[in-house]
Design a protein around this motif. Structure first.
Motif, PDB file in Angstrom:
ATOM      1  N   THR A  63       1.016  -1.253  -0.021  1.00 42.42           N
ATOM      2  CA  THR A  63       0.276   0.108  -0.170  1.00 42.42           C
ATOM      3  C   THR A  63       0.936   1.346   0.045  1.00 42.42           C
ATOM      4  O   THR A  63       0.338   2.377   0.317  1.00 42.42           O
ATOM      5  N   SER A  64       2.242   1.248  -0.356  1.00 43.40           N
ATOM      6  CA  SER A  64       3.055   2.227  -0.240  1.00 43.40           C
ATOM      7  C   SER A  64       3.110   2.946   1.157  1.00 43.40           C
ATOM      8  O   SER A  64       3.774   3.874   1.225  1.00 43.40           O
ATOM      9  N   GLN A  65       2.926   2.001   2.219  1.00 42.41           N
ATOM     10  CA  GLN A  65       3.338   2.597   3.533  1.00 42.41           C
ATOM     11  C   GLN A  65       4.642   2.259   3.984  1.00 42.41           C
ATOM     12  O   GLN A  65       5.126   1.101   3.702  1.00 42.41           O
ATOM     13  N   CYS A  66       5.596   3.074   4.383  1.00 44.33           N
ATOM     14  CA  CYS A  66       6.725   3.035   4.752  1.00 44.33           C
ATOM     15  C   CYS A  66       7.087   2.152   5.956  1.00 44.33           C
ATOM     16  O   CYS A  66       6.364   2.660   7.113  1.00 44.33           O
ATOM     17  N   LEU A  67       7.785   0.895   5.666  1.00 42.29           N
ATOM     18  CA  LEU A  67       7.786   0.117   6.909  1.00 42.29           C
ATOM     19  C   LEU A  67       9.066   0.277   7.683  1.00 42.29           C
ATOM     20  O   LEU A  67       9.179   0.393   8.906  1.00 42.29           O
ATOM     21  N   CYS A  68      10.203   0.670   6.950  1.00 43.62           N
ATOM     22  CA  CYS A  68      11.455   1.091   7.674  1.00 43.62           C
ATOM     23  C   CYS A  68      12.109   1.921   6.373  1.00 43.62           C
ATOM     24  O   CYS A  68      12.071   1.670   5.247  1.00 43.62           O
ATOM     25  N   LYS A  69      13.216   2.612   7.108  1.00 47.75           N
ATOM     26  CA  LYS A  69      14.087   3.186   6.124  1.00 47.75           C
ATOM     27  C   LYS A  69      15.517   3.652   6.821  1.00 47.75           C
ATOM     28  O   LYS A  69      15.513   3.742   8.203  1.00 47.75           O
ATOM     29  N   VAL A  70      16.455   3.447   6.218  1.00 46.93           N
ATOM     30  CA  VAL A  70      17.758   3.850   6.874  1.00 46.93           C
ATOM     31  C   VAL A  70      18.580   4.822   5.796  1.00 46.93           C
ATOM     32  O   VAL A  70      18.813   4.184   4.576  1.00 46.93           O
ATOM     33  N   ASP A  71      19.376   5.661   6.140  1.00 44.39           N
ATOM     34  CA  ASP A  71      20.340   6.331   5.189  1.00 44.39           C
ATOM     35  C   ASP A  71      21.533   6.286   5.793  1.00 44.39           C
ATOM     36  O   ASP A  71      21.824   6.303   7.117  1.00 44.39           O
ATOM     37  N   ILE A  72      22.516   5.774   4.871  1.00 38.38           N
ATOM     38  CA  ILE A  72      24.108   5.794   5.018  1.00 38.38           C
ATOM     39  C   ILE A  72      24.477   6.846   4.530  1.00 38.38           C
ATOM     40  O   ILE A  72      24.619   7.093   3.127  1.00 38.38           O
ATOM     41  N   LYS A  73      24.955   7.809   5.433  1.00 42.17           N
ATOM     42  CA  LYS A  73      25.396   9.316   5.073  1.00 42.17           C
ATOM     43  C   LYS A  73      26.567   8.989   3.964  1.00 42.17           C
ATOM     44  O   LYS A  73      27.382   8.231   3.971  1.00 42.17           O
ATOM     45  N   PRO A  74      26.713  10.117   3.000  1.00 42.52           N
ATOM     46  CA  PRO A  74      27.942  10.327   2.312  1.00 42.52           C
ATOM     47  C   PRO A  74      29.176  10.237   3.034  1.00 42.52           C
ATOM     48  O   PRO A  74      29.290  10.623   4.112  1.00 42.52           O
ATOM     49  N   TRP A  75      30.109   9.301   2.621  1.00 41.22           N
ATOM     50  CA  TRP A  75      31.169   9.283   3.371  1.00 41.22           C
ATOM     51  C   TRP A  75      32.557   9.658   2.228  1.00 41.22           C
ATOM     52  O   TRP A  75      32.442   9.404   1.019  1.00 41.22           O
TER      53      TRP A  75
END
Length: 294
Positions: A63-75
Motif C-alpha cells: 500500500t506504499s506505507q513505509c515500513l522502515c528506512k535507513v540512510d547511510i550518509k555520504p562518506w
C-alpha cells in the motif's frame, strides 16, 4: 514536481524535485520481495555529491506505507562497511554493506567489489553486488525461498550531445550500452537518436514537432516501449533536462491510455507508471533524467 512516491517524516525518504539541477547524481533501484509474509517493495538509492558516496534503503508494503528506512550518509573515509538493524512489525530486519573495495564509474552506483545485503528472519531478502560469498559468510543467512525481482530503475545522466549509460531491460537481463544522442546546434531540424550496443534502434526527425512521443523497439527479442520528452532541451534551457522511459510491458498502452496525446502530462505519466510498477510489478521500467552539461 515530486516524481516518486515517498515516505515522509522522521523515517521517510524525500526525493529531490527533478527541476533542480543540484545534487541530482542519483540512481534509484526498486525490487519486489516478501517480508513478514506479505509483498513489499525495497528501494535502494545510491547518491553522490561533494562529500562522497551515499546510500539509502527503504522498505514499503504493497500500500506504499513505509515500513522502515535507513540512510547511510555520504562518506569519504568512514561507513564504507557496516550493518544496521531495523524493527518491522515486531521483527528485525538487518542491513549489511561492504563498499570498502567498491569500484565506481562516473555515477554513484558501485560497479563491482561490493555487497549490500538485507536479511529478515535469517533469510537473505535482497543481495546486491559481486561479493555474494562474503555476504553470506558475514550475515550467516539462508538463501531466500524466492528471489527479489528487479522491477524499476531511475537514473540521472549527464552529457553535452551524447548521453550514455548501461541498462538491463528486465530482471536478470543482459546489460546493454545505451546511448542517447541529440544534435541541435546549427541545425534547423534537430534529430534524436537512440543506440543500443552501438546499433541504431530509433531515430526521431523533425524533433521540434515531435518533442514528445513514444515508439516500440526490440531488445533481446522483447518489445520495449520508449517514451521521450525533450521539451526542456528545445524550449526551456533554464531547466535543461529531458525524460526518457523504457518499459518492457505489453500493457504499457493500457497504462498510458490517452495521455500520450496530451504533451503536458508526460512527466507526470512517467512518475505514475513508475509508482504503478512499484506497487503491481506489472513489468520493468527504466526512467532516465538526461541533463545537458553547460
Amino acid at each position: 514536481m515530486r516524481d516518486f512516491p515517498s515516505c515522509f517524516g522522521e523515517n521517510g525518504v524525500q526525493v529531490a524535485d527533478s527541476s533542480s539541477k543540484t545534487a541530482q547524481n542519483l540512481v534509484t533501484c526498486v525490487y519486489q520481495s516478501r517480508l513478514c509474509g506479505r509483498s513489499c517493495v525495497i528501494t535502494i538509492t545510491w547518491s553522490k555529491n561533494l562529500m562522497g558516496q551515499g546510500l539509502s534503503v527503504g522498505i514499503d508494503d504493497s500500500t506504499s506505507q513505509c515500513l522502515c528506512k535507513v540512510d547511510i550518509k555520504p562518506w569519504l573515509f568512514s561507513k564504507r562497511k557496516g550493518s544496521k538493524g531495523l524493527d518491522v512489525d515486531s521483527s528485525k530486519v538487518d542491513i549489511f554493506w561492504d563498499l570498502s573495495s567498491a569500484k565506481f564509474g562516473s555515477g554513484p552506483e558501485p560497479l563491482e567489489g561490493f555487497y549490500l545485503a538485507i536479511v529478515f528472519d535469517h533469510a537473505m531478502v535482497l543481495l546486491l553486488g559481486d561479493l555474494s560469498k562474503e555476504a553470506y559468510r558475514r550475515t550467516n543467512a539462508n538463501p531466500p525461498p524466492l528471489n527479489a525481482v528487479f522491477i524499476a530503475k531511475r537514473e540521472h545522466i549527464f552529457g553535452k550531445r551524447i548521453y550514455c549509460t548501461k541498462a538491463q531491460f528486465c530482471d536478470n537481463g543482459q546489460v546493454h550500452d545505451v546511448a542517447i544522442e541529440c544534435e541541435m546546434v546549427g541545425l534547423k531540424e534537430p534529430c534524436l537518436s537512440i543506440r543500443i550496443d552501438k546499433k541504431m534502434v530509433m531515430q526521431v526527425k523533425r524533433l521540434m514537432w515531435k518533442f514528445r512521443g513514444n515508439q516500440t523497439i526490440l531488445v533481446d527479442g522483447l518489445p520495449v516501449e520508449v517514451f521521450w520528452d525533450v521539451y526542456n532541451w528545445l524550449f526551456n534551457a533554464t531547466v535543461g533536462n529531458a525524460v526518457f522511459m523504457f518499459k518492457t510491458c505489453v500493457s504499457a498502452e493500457k497504462l498510458w491510455g490517452s495521455h500520450t496525446s496530451d504533451p503536458s502530462v508526460l512527466p507526470w505519466a512517467c512518475s505514475q507508471i513508475f509508482k504503478e510498477t512499484q506497487l503491481q510489478s506489472l513489468c520493468f521500467s527504466l526512467i532516465l533524467y538526461v541533463w545537458k552539461n553547460d
